[in-house]
Each structure stands twice: as structure tokens, then as C-alpha cells.
Design a protein around this motif. Sequence first.
Motif: not given
Length: 260
Positions: A159-161, A110, A163-164, A151, A156, A148
Motif C-alpha cells: 500500500n505505502s509503496s 519492507w 501510494a508513493a 488501503a 502495509p 496505492g
Amino acid sequence: MAGRVAGKLALITGAAQGLGAAHARRLAEEGARVLCTDINGDGAAETAAAINSTHGDGTAYAITHDVTDPAAWQAAVDAAREQLGGLNVLVNNAGMGVAGNIETCDFADWQRCFSVNVDSIFHGCQKALPLMREHAPGSIINLSSIAGLIASDTMPAYNSSKAAVWMLTKSIALHCAKNNMGIRCNSIHPTFVDTPILDGTARHHSIDKGVLLEKLARQIPLKFVGEPNDIANAVVYLASDESRFMTGAEMKLDGGISAM
């Protein structure tokens, strides 16, 4: 050299293969001079050599570059100053994916995913903006992903990175606009593209590459997987003055997935 980005000076990360190599080639075809960077320095050098063989020596340069290292970013910006004579296009293309759902994803993976996908853009923009201001107008192009914006239960970290990256892009865009830098910042959100990453995916799942492409295409309304130039053409547009009124925006190159 004539072209849509004639005279532009561009740094492209992750340029050893796949999308990054395509971005560098298309920018050079349209008149830019490019600095190809990658942690795989030999691969970046091969990309630059291929560009120079077509467009002439001095069109492309290459360096080894760990995008997670702030000192390496400063060295890359210094190389742009020395080899290109400046910088006004920054393509933050380097990225990675991580396997595992929320229960199985390793925390070290992560952290590595965020370091490569997000921290690299923080460091890159922070180090590059002073030089880019000297050579404005300029454009920062951040490669996010349709992942991003949409989902999945199986990724995860990715997806999260990504989106960031999407939201970081908007913050950078507003900062540059508020301070009248003449520098724009936009993100690109591709879906599946036929790059060497899919070769690895096919091997990992012990599936024929052609079968994999057919399976992925069935998930896309347009019914085909993208080619690297489908994304690189958008990079050319965002790097060019044609997109001078576009900043803080996201380009979805997803074959219609996000419309469903």
C-alpha cells in the motif's frame, strides 16, 4: 510502420512476463520500437524475440536489468540510445508485493518492496530524462496500483509503496512541465489482473486458479478480473500523442472498486 505510437522509442521494465510483456507487445503492435528489460534477462529476451518474430527484426531488444541499481539504470538508458537510437517513452512497470501486516511484515522485506517499487522509478527517471529530453515529446508511465489509493490491513508495505508511486508521479510531472521539457508523467492503478502473479497466489493458498479468479471477481463491481491487455491498452494511450494534454494524472483500471 503505421500505428498510434509509430516512431516512438520505448523502454519497458519488468518485461519478461505478465503486464510488462503485454505493454511491450501492444506498443510494438502500434508502431513503437521497444527495449524490454528485466532482472530475468532470459525472459526479457523471449519477449523481444516473440515481438521480432511478428513485427520484424529490430523492433524489440532486451537486456538484463536490476531496477534497484542506479548503475544498471544508466546501462539501460545507454542501451536505449545505442539500440533504439533514443528514448521518448519510459514504462516503469517492474514491481513486487510483500506479505505481512504491520506486526508481521519483516523490515528487510519492507525495504526491498520500496526499493523495487519506488526507488526504481526515482533512479529510472533521473537517468532517463536527459535522453528523453533529446527526443521529446515524451511520456513516462508509472505502474502503481489501486492498492496505492485504497488501503488494506494485510499489506502495509505494498500500500505505502504504491501510494508513493502515485505522488512521485505527480512531482515528476510538475517538474517536467515547469521546465518545458515536453515530457508528461502519469500513473496507472490496476486492480486484480490475470498474470503469472495470480498463479503464485493460487499455489501459496493451495487453491485452484479458477476458484481464485471467481473469488477475486466477486470483489469487483464489473464482476471479472482484468486481462493484461486491459492495462496495456492504457499504456498505449499514455504513450501516444492522443494523451498530450494529460500529465500528473492517475488512471484507475479497477473495474469500479474505487467507486464504492
